[in-house]
Structure formats: structure tokens, C-alpha cells
Design a protein around this motif. Structure first.
Motif, mmCIF file in Angstrom:
data_model
loop_
_atom_site.group_PDB
_atom_site.id
_atom_site.type_symbol
_atom_site.label_atom_id
_atom_site.label_comp_id
_atom_site.label_asym_id
_atom_site.label_seq_id
_atom_site.Cartn_x
_atom_site.Cartn_y
_atom_site.Cartn_z
ATOM 1 N N HIS A 1 -7.887 35.274 66.104
ATOM 2 C CA HIS A 1 -7.578 34.364 64.989
ATOM 3 C C HIS A 1 -6.084 34.332 64.670
ATOM 4 C CE1 HIS A 1 -11.861 33.902 64.318
ATOM 5 N NE2 HIS A 1 -11.983 35.219 64.287
ATOM 6 N N LEU A 2 -5.282 34.175 65.722
ATOM 7 C CA LEU A 2 -3.840 34.086 65.556
ATOM 8 C C LEU A 2 -3.451 32.663 65.144
ATOM 9 C CD1 LEU A 2 -2.708 36.176 68.655
ATOM 10 C CD2 LEU A 2 -2.984 36.928 66.282
ATOM 11 N N SER A 3 -2.207 32.487 64.757
ATOM 12 C CA SER A 3 -1.748 31.193 64.230
ATOM 13 C C SER A 3 -1.686 30.140 65.336
ATOM 14 C CB SER A 3 -0.351 31.355 63.620
ATOM 15 O OG SER A 3 0.613 31.558 64.646
ATOM 16 N N PRO A 4 -1.723 28.843 64.960
ATOM 17 C CA PRO A 4 -1.594 27.780 65.958
ATOM 18 C C PRO A 4 -0.297 27.873 66.774
ATOM 19 C CG PRO A 4 -2.399 26.865 63.904
ATOM 20 C CD PRO A 4 -2.040 28.296 63.628
ATOM 21 N N ILE A 5 0.767 28.406 66.177
ATOM 22 C CA ILE A 5 2.033 28.536 66.902
ATOM 23 C C ILE A 5 1.905 29.516 68.054
ATOM 24 C CG2 ILE A 5 4.430 29.321 66.723
ATOM 25 C CD1 ILE A 5 4.449 28.276 63.844
ATOM 26 N N VAL A 6 1.269 30.646 67.810
ATOM 27 C CA VAL A 6 1.067 31.651 68.871
ATOM 28 C C VAL A 6 0.160 31.082 69.957
ATOM 29 C CG1 VAL A 6 0.131 33.930 69.414
ATOM 30 C CG2 VAL A 6 1.422 33.579 67.298
ATOM 31 N N VAL A 7 -0.884 30.387 69.553
ATOM 32 C CA VAL A 7 -1.808 29.783 70.518
ATOM 33 C C VAL A 7 -1.076 28.728 71.355
ATOM 34 C CG1 VAL A 7 -3.891 28.371 70.779
ATOM 35 C CG2 VAL A 7 -3.841 30.220 69.089
#
Length: 449
Positions: free
Chosen positions: A413-419
Motif C-alpha cells: 500500500h505504497l503511494s502512487p508516486i512509488v508505484v
């Protein structure tokens, strides 16, 4: 490395520029839709972005067939075998139409189900469905036009693609303004107006391309009857053996990009809107990278058809340097243009902020894209080793990027930026493979059995 062969640089740079301008106009049609619908409503903007993932998949399928055809046709051009170009165009047209009609049928019958793959937003799916029910009629039209343009590109007639796309852009922008917002007495149709504008633009492209191929072109001189001739078994065998990996690579890439969109699409409406804005600008700015890939494929294919194997090493060395220069310029443009472009969109502050972050990431990864993509899909593939690109993309995309991104998004559940960083990481990682592969020169193959 070449130093004094002006004809090489003139041919390569001219083709790159013309193909890049054509691609810029093609993506400009999407940008016009995106900006106008972004002003109209964020739901319309995001709904059309979801539909454009299907268009991108179609583009990868058709271009996969067309690029396989181009490998054979450009060598036939080098051998002055015009009849061979007719035969490969016929075969490419049949495959492209088959895939486009299949995708049309699925999207026309099950539009909501298809779009629900990319997002769980009812508003986005609703707007996307209204757009898709009309725009899916453009899929077979797109297939025919692109095959004809690739046929002409294989014989170094590149300007026609630019003119065709410019013609379509004019139609699209004018009709978008009239039909989306209801100007000059026309009804306000919103997203359906954008779909009608796209359909009319594709029809205009088709008419222009067909007229040129049949009435103006003096190199190929193809006739309608060429598409109804019986296909030779040996031709199909050679095309499938060498061209099928190119198609598989395009298909796998198209599906992978759709999955990437779906991953971000299920991380919230903000991620969908931000990805829509960032992807549109990225596609516009990286046209020179994709243009250089097509140009290098024609240059390599023609030289091999002429029997000039001794030119492969200096050609490859010179083009690699130009790919890197294009990459650095591309990355800088994305970084400089990101704020002015995002400011055009009437989206939430969160969507705009996330779009800026996505574009910052793309300004870095685009340098890798501009090097490894033309090296592998241009030089190596045109040299005859068509299966390598498919294997390489499969390993990086399906065994590394997509599994890692799914874990980051839905397990950690990491941030959209990391994804997003994870989703684009292969564009840099594949550079190491490209450097080693192209400079070993084992990709020069005989593609005829």
C-alpha cells in the motif's frame, strides 16, 4: 562511427523528423481531446483516458504487424523487389484487419466490462462508455490507414504520414470545439462529440492515405487487386517466423501498458487523472524517440537488402549517439513543460500535484526510453533478430515490473508516486541490455528461409 557519409545522416535525420512530426500530430489529436475534455469535466477527461488505453493496445497490435511487415518490405526495397512489397503489404493488411475487428466486436458488445478493468469509478466508466460505443468504429479504419503508411515508410516515403495526420488533426480540433461545447448551432454533446470528431478524423485520414497510395505514389504502385491475391505459403511461413515475435512484442507491451493503467486506476480517481495528463505530455514529447526507432529500422533494413553488411557497425555506433542526444533533449523538455501544461487542465489540486510528480519521474526515465527502445526495436529487430525484443520485454515487464508494482500498490500500500517509479523502472534497466546486445553485432540475420 560515420564521419563523412552525409547521405546516411540526411536520410536518418529526415526520416526521424518527419515520422516524429507525424507521431506528434497523432498524439496531438489525443492532446486536443484531453485538454478540451479537461476543460469540460474531469470525469470526461478520465473516461476518455480509459478508452485511450484500448486505442493504445490496438496501436500496439497493428503496429506490431506493420513493423514486422516493414522489416521485409524495407529489405525488398533495398533489393528493388516491388512485387515483394505488394505481397507483404497484403499479408500485413489481413492480419491488422483481423485484430482490429476482434477488438471492435469486444468493445462494441461489452464496453462497460472492458472499461471496468481500468477503473472502479462509475462516473469515469459511464463517460468512457459513451465515448467507446462510437470510437470503436474507428479501429478497422485505423488499421488500414496505418498499414498503408508503413508500406510507404518502408520505401522511404515518410512525408505522407505527416500530411495525413495533419489533415486529421485539423478535422479533430475543429469538430471537437463544435461538438463538445455545442458551437455554431450544434448541440452540446460532450464526450460523445469528441468521439464523433475522432471518427470523422479517422475517416479523413483513410481517404487521404488511400488516395495517395493508389493515385499518387510512383514507387510501390500498389493496386486494389493485390489485396485479393492468394498468399503463398512460403511467404506466410517467413512472415510468421520473423514477424510474429514483433507482433507478440507489441501485443505483450499493449497489454502490459493496460495493466499499468489498471493498477493506477484502482489507486483512486486522483491517480487516474494525473496519469492521464502525464501520459499525454510524455507521448507528445517522446515522438522523436519513436521516430528514430522507425527511421533506424528502415536504414538498417534497406542496407541489408542492398548487401551492405559492412555498414552495420558504423551505422549502429552513429545512431546510438544520436539516440542519447534525443533522450537528453526529451527529458529536459518534459521537465521544463510540465508546469505550463498541467496548468491548462481544470482538475483538482491533488490531481495536478500528482501529475507534476509523475512528469518529473518521466523526465528521467525518458532518457532511457530514448536509448534502449530505438536500439532494440529499431536496430536489433531490423537486423533480423526479432525474437530478442519480445523475450527481453517479457522478462522485464512481466517477471519484474508488473509483479513488483502490484506488490507495492496492493500489498505494501505504497503511494502512487512509488508505484509509478516502479512501473517505469524498466526503461532505465533495459539500457544495460541494449548496450551489450547492439555492440556485439550478432543481430545481423538472414530473414528469408
Amino acid at each position: 562511427m560515420l564521419r563523412n557519409e552525409k547521405s546516411f545522416y540526411k536520410s536518418f535525420i529526415t526520416m526521424t523528423l518527419v515520422i516524429a512530426l507525424q507521431n506528434a500530430i497523432v498524439f496531438g489529436v489525443n492532446l486536443a481531446d484531453s485538454i478540451m475534455l479537461g476543460v469540460y469535466s474531469e470525469a470526461s477527461l478520465s473516461g476518455v483516458f480509459l478508452v485511450n488505453q484500448i486505442q493504445f493496445m490496438l496501436q500496439m497490435l497493428v503496429n506490431g504487424v506493420a513493423e514486422g511487415m516493414l522489416i521485409f518490405s524495407s529489405r525488398s526495397w533495398g533489393e528493388k523487389d516491388i512485387r515483394g512489397i505488394h505481397k507483404y503489404t497484403n499479408l500485413g493488411m489481413r492480419f491488422a484487419l483481423l485484430f482490429s475487428f476482434l477488438l471492435f466486436a469486444v468493445c462494441f458488445i461489452f464496453p462497460e466490462s472492458v472499461l471496468s478493468i481500468f477503473s472502479d469509478s462509475a462516473a469515469f466508466i459511464g463517460e468512457g462508455t459513451r465515448y467507446l460505443r462510437i470510437v470503436c468504429f474507428t479501429y478497422p479504419i485505423f488499421a488500414i490507414t496505418n498499414i498503408l503508411i508503413y508500406m510507404l515508410r518502408s520505401v522511404e516515403t515518410t512525408k505522407i504520414g505527416f500530411y495525413v495526420s495533419l489533415f486529421a488533426l485539423f478535422f479533430n480540433v475543429v469538430l471537437n470545439y463544435v461538438l463538445i461545447f455545442g458551437k455554431f448551432g450544434f448541440p452540446e454533446l460532450g464526450v460523445r462529440g469528441a468521439a464523433i470528431a475522432t471518427l470523422v478524423s479517422r475517416l479523413a485520414e483513410l481517404v487521404f492515405a488511400v488516395f495517395y497510395a493508389w493515385k499518387v505514389d510512383k514507387k510501390v504502385k500498389i493496386k486494389l487487386g493485390a489485396f485479393f491475391e492468394k498468399t503463398e505459403f512460403k511467404l506466410v511461413k517467413d512472415f510468421v517466423r520473423t514477424g510474429f515475435p514483433v507482433f507478440l512484442s507489441g501485443a505483450a507491451w499493449g497489454v502490459a501498458m493496460s495493466i499499468q493503467t489498471a493498477i493506477l486506476g484502482h489507486m483512486g480517481d486522483t491517480a487516474v487523472s494525473a496519469n492521464s495528463i502525464a501520459t499525454t505530455l510524455f507521448q507528445i514529447v517522446t515522438v522523436f524517440s519513436y521516430g528514430s526507432a522507425s527511421a533506424s529500422a528502415v536504414v538498417i533494413g534497406k542496407a541489408l537488402g542492398e548487401g551492405k553488411k559492412e555498414k552495420m557497425k558504423p551505422y549502429a555506433q552513429s545512431m546510438q549517439i544520436m539516440f542519447l542526444i534525443i533522450g537528453l533533449i526529451t527529458g529536459l523538455l518534459i521537465f521544463v513543460l510540465k508546469e505550463p501544461i498541467v496548468s491548462f487542465y481544470d482538475v483538482t489540486e491533488e490531481s495536478a500535484s500528482l501529475a507534476l510528480s509523475f512528469l518529473t519521474i518521466l523526465s528521467v526515465t525518458s532518457v532511457g526510453t530514448s536509448y534502449q527502445m530505438p536500439v532494440l526495436t529499431g536496430i536489433v529487430r531490423a537486423g533480423g533478430e526479432t525474437d530478442f525484443v519480445f523475450k527481453n520485454d517479457f522478462i522485464f515487464m512481466w517477471l519484474i515490473v508488473i509483479p513488483a508494482s502490484l506488490i507495492c500498490a496492493f500489498v505494501l500500500h505504497l503511494s502512487p508516486i512509488v508505484v509509478f517509479i516502479c512501473l517505469k523502472s524498466d526503461q532505465v534497466l533495459k539500457c544495460a541490455v541494449a548496450v551489450v546486445k547492439v555492440n556485439r553485432y550478432k543481430w545481423i540475420k538472414n530473414i528469408n528461409s
